[in-house]
Write an enzyme that holds these catalytic residues in place. Sequence first.
Site, short mmCIF file in Angstrom:
data_model
loop_
_atom_site.label_atom_id
_atom_site.label_comp_id
_atom_site.label_asym_id
_atom_site.label_seq_id
_atom_site.Cartn_x
_atom_site.Cartn_y
_atom_site.Cartn_z
N ARG A 33 51.80 40.98 -23.68
CA ARG A 33 50.72 41.06 -24.67
C ARG A 33 49.60 41.92 -24.11
O ARG A 33 49.26 42.95 -24.64
CB ARG A 33 50.25 39.64 -25.01
CG ARG A 33 49.36 39.55 -26.20
CD ARG A 33 48.93 38.14 -26.52
NE ARG A 33 48.06 37.57 -25.50
CZ ARG A 33 47.32 36.47 -25.68
NH1 ARG A 33 47.37 35.82 -26.83
NH2 ARG A 33 46.56 36.01 -24.72
N TYR A 69 45.17 22.80 -60.85
CA TYR A 69 45.91 24.00 -61.25
C TYR A 69 47.42 23.74 -61.27
O TYR A 69 47.97 23.06 -60.40
CB TYR A 69 45.65 25.13 -60.24
CG TYR A 69 44.34 25.84 -60.44
CD1 TYR A 69 44.05 26.48 -61.64
CD2 TYR A 69 43.41 25.91 -59.41
CE1 TYR A 69 42.84 27.16 -61.81
CE2 TYR A 69 42.21 26.59 -59.57
CZ TYR A 69 41.94 27.21 -60.78
OH TYR A 69 40.75 27.87 -60.94
N MET A 113 39.75 26.95 -54.92
CA MET A 113 38.87 27.76 -54.08
C MET A 113 37.71 26.95 -53.50
O MET A 113 37.38 27.07 -52.32
CB MET A 113 38.33 28.96 -54.86
CG MET A 113 37.58 29.95 -53.98
SD MET A 113 36.85 31.32 -54.88
CE MET A 113 38.28 32.21 -55.45
N LYS A 137 35.55 32.36 -27.16
CA LYS A 137 35.83 33.49 -28.06
C LYS A 137 35.84 32.99 -29.51
O LYS A 137 35.85 31.78 -29.76
CB LYS A 137 37.19 34.10 -27.69
CG LYS A 137 38.36 33.13 -27.80
CD LYS A 137 39.63 33.69 -27.14
CE LYS A 137 40.78 32.69 -27.25
NZ LYS A 137 41.93 33.09 -26.43
C1 LIG Z 1 42.32 31.98 -25.63
C2 LIG Z 1 42.60 32.18 -24.18
C3 LIG Z 1 42.35 31.15 -23.26
C4 LIG Z 1 41.99 29.74 -23.69
O1 LIG Z 1 43.18 29.15 -24.17
P1 LIG Z 1 43.26 27.63 -24.68
O2 LIG Z 1 44.71 27.46 -24.96
O3 LIG Z 1 42.43 27.59 -25.91
O4 LIG Z 1 42.75 26.77 -23.61
C5 LIG Z 1 42.48 31.44 -21.91
N1 LIG Z 1 42.89 32.65 -21.49
C6 LIG Z 1 43.18 33.67 -22.35
C7 LIG Z 1 43.61 34.98 -21.82
C8 LIG Z 1 43.06 33.46 -23.73
O5 LIG Z 1 43.35 34.46 -24.57
#
Ligand SMILES: *Cc1c(COP(=O)(O)O)cnc(C)c1O
Length: 346
Positions: A130, A244, A292, A35
């Site tokens: 969640r 800065y 920046m 992701k």
């Molecule tokens: C992001 C995520 C993972 C992967 O988690 P890591 O801690 O990066 O290994 C697995 N399952 C779900 C539901 C996630 O949101």
Amino acid sequence: MATSVLHIDLTALTDNWRALDRLTAPSVETAAVIKADAYGLGVAKVGRALVKAGVKKFFVAAAEEGVALRAAIGPSPWIGVFGGHMAGDTDMIADMHLVPMLNSLDQITRHFEALPGAPFGIQLDTGMNRLGLEAPEWEAVKDLVIKARPDLIMSHLACADEPDHPMNAHQLATFREMTEGLTVPRALSATGGILLGPDYHFDLVRPGIGLYGGLPYEDSKAVVRLECPVIQTRDVAPNETVGYSNTWTAEAPTRIATISAGYADGISRKISNAAVLFDGDTPCPLVGRVSMDLITVDITHLDHVPKSLDLLCAHQTVDDLADVAGTIGYEILTSLGGRYLRRYIG
Ligand SMILES: *Cc1c(COP(=O)(O)O)cnc(C)c1O
């Protein structure tokens, strides 16, 4: 102006996947979570490297990410979507053969009505509050859902990076209770859960951060190196200030290197006057504020002017830098900006 180079070691990344895969029994499938553009490292390159290494199942957060991944890796691999089936996702899910992890009664209804017979998974909430169905909702629809043959039933651990946290055993027991007697493949663990041991592995594990060289997987190989070119150097006299708001004052004659990287590249201002950069093995203190596009570094102790300095490397991992910035490795990785040249190795 020269831009920084983000070196991404795809061999280290696939080695990390293989090493995590070896931590589970051969009967347990090891998927890959890519992701957020593969945690900021580029979903197409990372996806293809993992397919070559033998990954057959992937997870993304949203259908749009699944579309980008599908375009990169072709029709065969299985792609699960944690966010499930949202309004407006139906065409993407159908056309790109994505498998939504359905999180609510609304999503189940939407999916069954829009795409009857299409594959899906179910996410259960075992205490994180969640995403996913809660126990009473699950009880109400379980029989109907199981008849439609989900690909997977999953849940997610809230405290897996703390092995002694009682929440782990609590969620494990809840997940078992909610899935007892079912013959559908089950998945509970991300990187942290894999390290908790075989009780947590079920039929499939879903590592993300461990692939990319981050904690809690301490044995992971470093995947990223951030190389920042030195644009200019200057000698500063005692009592002169740098950057800065004059937050750093020279106490002795000092040689300052100005490098090309800044908070617009995802480098937190919180590391101002705190982090170090590396010339090979030699640490060089960051002095003054991160601005920046530029960062100033004390290189007085070097006997040469380096062409570039590394902010991330084997000596300073994403988690080391996260400690300085008061965050976690995940946030360092996913913040790395789009302005870098990305150079893939392996
Ligand atoms: C992001 C995520 C993972 C992967 O988690 P890591 O801690 O990066 O290994 C697995 N399952 C779900 C539901 C996630 O949101």
